[in-house]
Design an enzyme around this catalytic site. Structure first.
Site, PDB file in Angstrom:
ATOM      1  N   THR A 171      33.194  44.239  43.567  1.00 36.02           N
ATOM      2  CA  THR A 171      33.879  43.886  44.781  1.00 36.02           C
ATOM      3  C   THR A 171      34.532  45.073  45.865  1.00 36.02           C
ATOM      4  OG1 THR A 171      34.497  41.938  43.830  1.00 36.02           O
ATOM      5  CG2 THR A 171      35.524  41.937  45.753  1.00 36.02           C
ATOM      6  N   GLY A 201      31.175  33.818  42.374  1.00 37.75           N
ATOM      7  CA  GLY A 201      32.465  34.304  41.886  1.00 37.75           C
ATOM      8  C   GLY A 201      33.549  33.993  42.863  1.00 37.75           C
ATOM      9  N   ASP A 202      34.632  34.895  42.890  1.00 38.64           N
ATOM     10  CA  ASP A 202      35.857  34.374  43.806  1.00 38.64           C
ATOM     11  C   ASP A 202      35.664  34.990  45.298  1.00 38.64           C
ATOM     12  OD1 ASP A 202      37.765  37.063  43.964  1.00 38.64           O
ATOM     13  OD2 ASP A 202      36.333  37.127  42.303  1.00 38.64           O
ATOM     14  N   THR A 222      40.060  41.576  43.913  1.00 40.76           N
ATOM     15  CA  THR A 222      39.029  42.058  43.205  1.00 40.76           C
ATOM     16  C   THR A 222      39.252  41.903  41.671  1.00 40.76           C
ATOM     17  OG1 THR A 222      38.049  44.157  42.237  1.00 40.76           O
ATOM     18  CG2 THR A 222      40.023  44.316  43.540  1.00 40.76           C
TER      19      THR A 222
END
Length: 314
Positions: A171, A201-202, A222
C-alpha cells in the site's frame, strides 16, 4: 481563514529490505514534494493527494500500480480509494486489472457515477466506457514480483502464513490539508503476493484504508489488511481525535488497539483540521514524508525524523 497547507505520504508499513530502503525514501520524498507544489499553487487537497499517490503508483519500488504483486493465479488485481473531507465524497475501486493509476480511476468513480465503489469486471467495463487507458499486465509487473510469486508457488506457502509476517509489500497513500482548510486522503495497493483471486483488503474500504472529514482530519492506513478492516483503523484514529487526542497519540492508541485486539501490525499517516500531522507504525519500517512551511520531513526506521529545506512560493 487561510490555512498553511500540509501533505503527508506513505509508501507502506512492512519489513522494507535494505535494497529497497533508499528507493523507498526517495520515492516518498518526490511524491510529497509533487503533491505540495499543487497546494503551494492554490490547488485543492484532493488534487494533491491524487497526484502524490499517482507518483507512487508509477514507482516500481511500491506495491501499487506499476510495482503491484501477483495473486494466486499470477495476475494483478488493484485497489484504490480517494475521499474529499469537504463533503464526504468518495470513490473506490477494487480487483481492477490493466490500469496504471487506480487512484485516478477511483476519482472518476467518485465524480462520474452515483456510486462509491466499483469492483472487478464491472469496474473494468466502466473504465473502457470512459476510455481510461488499458495497459498490458506485464507492464505492471516487476521482475521481483514474479520471483516472489514463484517462491510462494514452489514452497506452497499459505497466505495465512503470509498474513502475520511483515514480508508482504504494502500500500501507498497520502493525506493533505489545503489553504482553504479542506482535508483529503487517498490509498492505493496491489495487495499481497499469492492472495486468493478476488481478495480485497482494507485499502479501498471507506473507514478502514482511508477516511477524511473536515470536522476532524484525514487518515490513510497501511499494514495487515484483514486486521485493519476488523478495527476500521482509519475511522478509529479520527474517533480518538474527536475525543481530544492529538494526531500522534490517536494514531499510537489506534495501532496499539489493533495489535492487542487482533494481533495486527501496520502504520498510518494523519493530518488534523488544524494542520497537525503524524506518521506512525508498528511494523519494522514505513517509508513516509511530509511537507509543511517549506520543510520536508521524512523517515523509514522507528524514531527517524530527517529534515530538509525545500522552496515553494506560497
Amino acid at each position: 481563514m487561510h490555512m498553511k497547507p500540509v501533505i503527508v505520504v506513505h509508501g507502506g508499513a512492512w519489513a522494507i529490505p535494505d535494497d529497497l530502503a533508499e528507493s523507498s525514501k526517495i520515492g516518498v520524498k518526490c511524491a510529497a514534494m509533487s503533491g505540495f507544489s499543487i497546494l503551494a499553487n492554490g490547488g485543492s487537497s484532493l488534487q494533491a493527494v491524487e497526484a502524490a499517490v499517482q507518483i507512487l503508483e508509477d514507482n516500481i519500488a511500491f506495491d501499487a500500480g506499476h510495482g503491484a504483486v501477483l495473486n494466486a493465479d499470477g495476475d494483478v488485481e488493484l485497489d484504490a480509494i480517494i475521499m474529499d473531507g469537504k463533503n464526504l465524497a468518495v470513490g473506490s475501486v477494487s480487483c481492477i486489472k490493466n490500469i496504471a493509476n487506480p487512484v485516478k480511476f477511483a476519482r472518476t468513480v467518485m465524480e462520474q457515477t452515483p456510486h462509491i465503489m466499483l469492483t472487478g469486471i464491472g469496474a473494468n467495463k466502466f473504465a473502457e466506457k470512459i476510455k481510461i487507458e488499458k495497459i498490458p499486465t506485464k507492464e505492471l509487473v516487476t521482475e521481483n514480483a514474479v520471483k516472489e510469486w514463484e517462491q510462494y508457488q514452489k514452497y506452497k506457502q499459505s497466505v495465512k502464513g503470509l498474513f502475520n509476517t511483515e514480508k508482504t509489500h504494502d500500500t501507498v497513500g497520502a493525506v493533505a490539508i489545503d489553504s482553504k482548510s479542506n482535508v483529503s486522503c487517498a490509498t492505493s495497493t496491489g495487495g499481497i503476493t499469492n492472495k486468493m483471486v478476488g481478495r480485497v483488503g482494507d485499502s479501498p474500504l471507506i473507514g478502514s484504508g482511508a477516511y477524511a472529514d473536515n470536522f476532524t482530519g484525514a487518515v490513510s492506513t497501511t499494514g495487515h489488511g484483514e486486521s485493519i478492516m476488523k478495527v476500521t483503523l482509519a475511522r478509529q484514529v479520527l474517533f480518538n481525535m474527536e475525543k481530544g487526542e492529538s494526531p500522534q497519540i490517536a494514531a499510537d492508541h489506534s495501532l496499539e488497539y489493533m495489535k492487542n485486539k487482533v494481533h495486527g501490525r501496520g502504520g498510518l499517516i494523519v493530518v488534523s483540521k488544524s494542520g497537525e500531522w503524524a506518521a506512525r507504525f508498528t511494523t519494522r519500517r514505513m517509508a513516509w514524508a511530509s511537507v509543511e512551511n517549506n520543510i520536508l520531513t521524512y523517515g523509514l526506521n522507528p524514531g527517524e525524523n530527517f529534515q530538509e529545506n525545500v522552496h515553494f512560493k506560497l
